[in-house]
Structures are given as structure tokens and as C-alpha cells.
Design a protein around this motif. Structure first.
Motif, PDB file in Angstrom:
ATOM      1  N   VAL B  35      67.618 -22.729 127.269  1.00 22.26           N
ATOM      2  CA  VAL B  35      67.067 -23.154 125.999  1.00 22.26           C
ATOM      3  C   VAL B  35      65.624 -23.822 126.222  1.00 22.26           C
ATOM      4  O   VAL B  35      65.619 -24.882 127.015  1.00 22.26           O
ATOM      5  CB  VAL B  35      67.921 -24.112 125.404  1.00 22.26           C
ATOM      6  CG1 VAL B  35      67.704 -24.436 124.106  1.00 22.26           C
ATOM      7  CG2 VAL B  35      69.361 -23.499 125.290  1.00 22.26           C
ATOM      8  N   GLU B  36      64.712 -23.400 125.674  1.00 22.37           N
ATOM      9  CA  GLU B  36      63.465 -24.031 125.630  1.00 22.37           C
ATOM     10  C   GLU B  36      63.263 -24.910 124.312  1.00 22.37           C
ATOM     11  O   GLU B  36      64.122 -24.878 123.278  1.00 22.37           O
ATOM     12  CB  GLU B  36      62.244 -22.945 125.515  1.00 22.37           C
ATOM     13  CG  GLU B  36      62.292 -21.979 126.488  1.00 22.37           C
ATOM     14  CD  GLU B  36      61.616 -22.728 127.799  1.00 22.37           C
ATOM     15  OE1 GLU B  36      60.943 -23.501 127.745  1.00 22.37           O
ATOM     16  OE2 GLU B  36      61.766 -22.018 128.974  1.00 22.37           O
ATOM     17  N   PRO B  37      62.405 -25.993 124.234  1.00 20.03           N
ATOM     18  CA  PRO B  37      62.184 -27.002 123.152  1.00 20.03           C
ATOM     19  C   PRO B  37      62.031 -26.030 121.677  1.00 20.03           C
ATOM     20  O   PRO B  37      62.275 -26.221 120.723  1.00 20.03           O
ATOM     21  CB  PRO B  37      61.232 -27.753 123.556  1.00 20.03           C
ATOM     22  CG  PRO B  37      61.010 -27.865 124.808  1.00 20.03           C
ATOM     23  CD  PRO B  37      61.356 -26.289 125.222  1.00 20.03           C
ATOM     24  N   PHE B 121      65.023 -26.979 128.861  1.00 23.30           N
ATOM     25  CA  PHE B 121      63.609 -27.562 129.409  1.00 23.30           C
ATOM     26  C   PHE B 121      63.192 -28.526 128.406  1.00 23.30           C
ATOM     27  O   PHE B 121      63.421 -28.237 127.302  1.00 23.30           O
ATOM     28  CB  PHE B 121      62.923 -26.553 129.745  1.00 23.30           C
ATOM     29  CG  PHE B 121      63.220 -25.618 130.983  1.00 23.30           C
ATOM     30  CD1 PHE B 121      63.028 -25.917 131.950  1.00 23.30           C
ATOM     31  CD2 PHE B 121      63.997 -24.295 130.389  1.00 23.30           C
ATOM     32  CE1 PHE B 121      63.652 -25.120 133.243  1.00 23.30           C
ATOM     33  CE2 PHE B 121      64.196 -23.561 131.533  1.00 23.30           C
ATOM     34  CZ  PHE B 121      64.106 -24.136 132.854  1.00 23.30           C
TER      35      PHE B 121
END
Lengths: 126, 126
Positions: B35-37, B121
Motif C-alpha cells: 500500500v502506497e499513500p 510506505f
């Protein structure tokens, strides 16, 4: 700017000046939950409520002489952010009394309604 | 040593050498969730499954020239650990093509049965 980034920046600014109590007083929820990787006698691993966290900070400040302090971040993701702390300290009491050491840890914070409601610290005990 | 600390140390060792694919191949669960922001078109913020994560890594490596890389950590807590990445890169394609920039981010990893099952992240997009 998201709540978490804004709160994270304020927390980092306070901590860089060693103003941990000011960070708690202005940024923490009364219902804050704080979790260490393990217990640090006399402190349990998990503590709840802003008065308990103030007590933990008092205990920490009384028992450590801080020679230098580096605070990096915040790194945000949604309602959370991460901060890194590197501290050069000498313990004043307990089994480590008189020992100078570098503490290098990260904190993972959760923000709700503009306040920190949860903090968890990440480090390797030894 | 806890699973998470051991896995974290191996992950940091691979990443320091830029061996992101080796880290995935030896340390990641087939059911990894990443998972990225936010989304990084064409990549969505959340991706699932080791093949998708290999594809994301391929895409990243094709689209960035890495001038230098610093990897710090791991900082463990229970079944999780945090790692910091500082990368000096030039984008090869997309809206940032030709732009040299420093990427400074942290990753929060969760370990189950000796494998990384979740990574998130943390960074500030701009």
C-alpha cells in the motif's frame, strides 16, 4: 495538508527542542494509547490516558541525561505518520546507570480529529 | 531473535545492494499486500499478490535511474518492522522525466510465518 502531516510536523518541531511535554499537552488526545515493544520496568509496555503518558515522560526525563537528540520526519500515510529519534543519552538510574548509549527508534503515530490517539515505538532492545 | 527482526535484517541487506527482486523472491508471501499513500499512475495505491508486486518493482526500476541508495533499520516491534529508504534518483518517464530528486520514505512491514505479508510506505508526495 492532511491532519496527520500537520500534526506530525508540529510534533517533530517540539521534539527537536526536547519539548516532549509540550508535544503531549498540545497534540495528544486525553485517550492516548502508547505502546513500547516490551516493558521497561517500572513502566508496562502499554499505557493509556494522557496522565499516564505524562508520567512516563517525567520518569524518562528524570532517568536519562540527554547529550544530543536528532529527530527526523514526519513520513505520513493517511491518518498516520512515522518519526525517527536518535538520542545520545546516559542513564541515571536502574541497571544501565552511568552507561552512555545511543537510542535509535521510530514512532508510528495515529491521528484522529487533529489529535494523536495512538503511538507505538519500534526498536531493538539488545 | 524474533521473526520480524530476522526478516527485516535480510530485507535491509538485499535493499542496500539494490536487490529488490531478490528481497521479494525470498522474503515475501505469495499473498503480499502493498500500500502506497496514494496512486502513482499507472500503479494503484493498493496492490495484492506477489506477481503484482514484482510488476510494480519492474515498472519502478524501468522508470528510475538510481544514483545512490541509503537503507536504514530495521526497527522492530512484535510482528512488524520499519525500514527507511533515501534514494537519489532521476525519473526516466512520466511527468517527472529527466528530473533528479531525493526520495525519502519509510516502510512498515508485517511478518507472518516468516514471510512479509503486508507493506505500507510512508512519505509526503509534494
Amino acid at each position: 495538508m492532511s491532519d496527520s502531516l500537520e500534526v506530525g510536523k508540529k510534533l517533530v518541531a517540539f521534539c527537536k527542542e526536547g519539548k516532549f511535554k509540550d508535544a503531549i499537552n498540545s497534540l495528544y488526545s486525553p485517550k492516548i494509547v502508547s505502546v513500547e515493544p516490551g516493558s521497561m520496568p517500572p513502566m508496562p509496555a502499554k499505557m493509556e490516558g494522557i496522565e499516564a503518558i505524562r508520567g512516563k515522560t517525567d520518569w524518562w526525563e528524570k532517568n536519562h541525561e540527554v547529550h544530543s537528540l536528532k529527530v527526523e520526519g514526519p513520513w505520513p500515510h493517511g491518518d498516520r505518520f512515522i518519526v525517527r529519534f536518535v538520542m545520545d543519552v546516559t542513564a541515571k538510574a536502574g541497571p544501565m546507570a552511568g552507561k552512555r548509549m545511543t537510542m535509535d527508534e521510530t514512532g508510528l503515530y495515529t491521528v484522529k480529529d487533529g489529535k494523536v490517539v495512538h503511538e507505538e515505538f519500534f526498536y531493538h532492545g539488545g
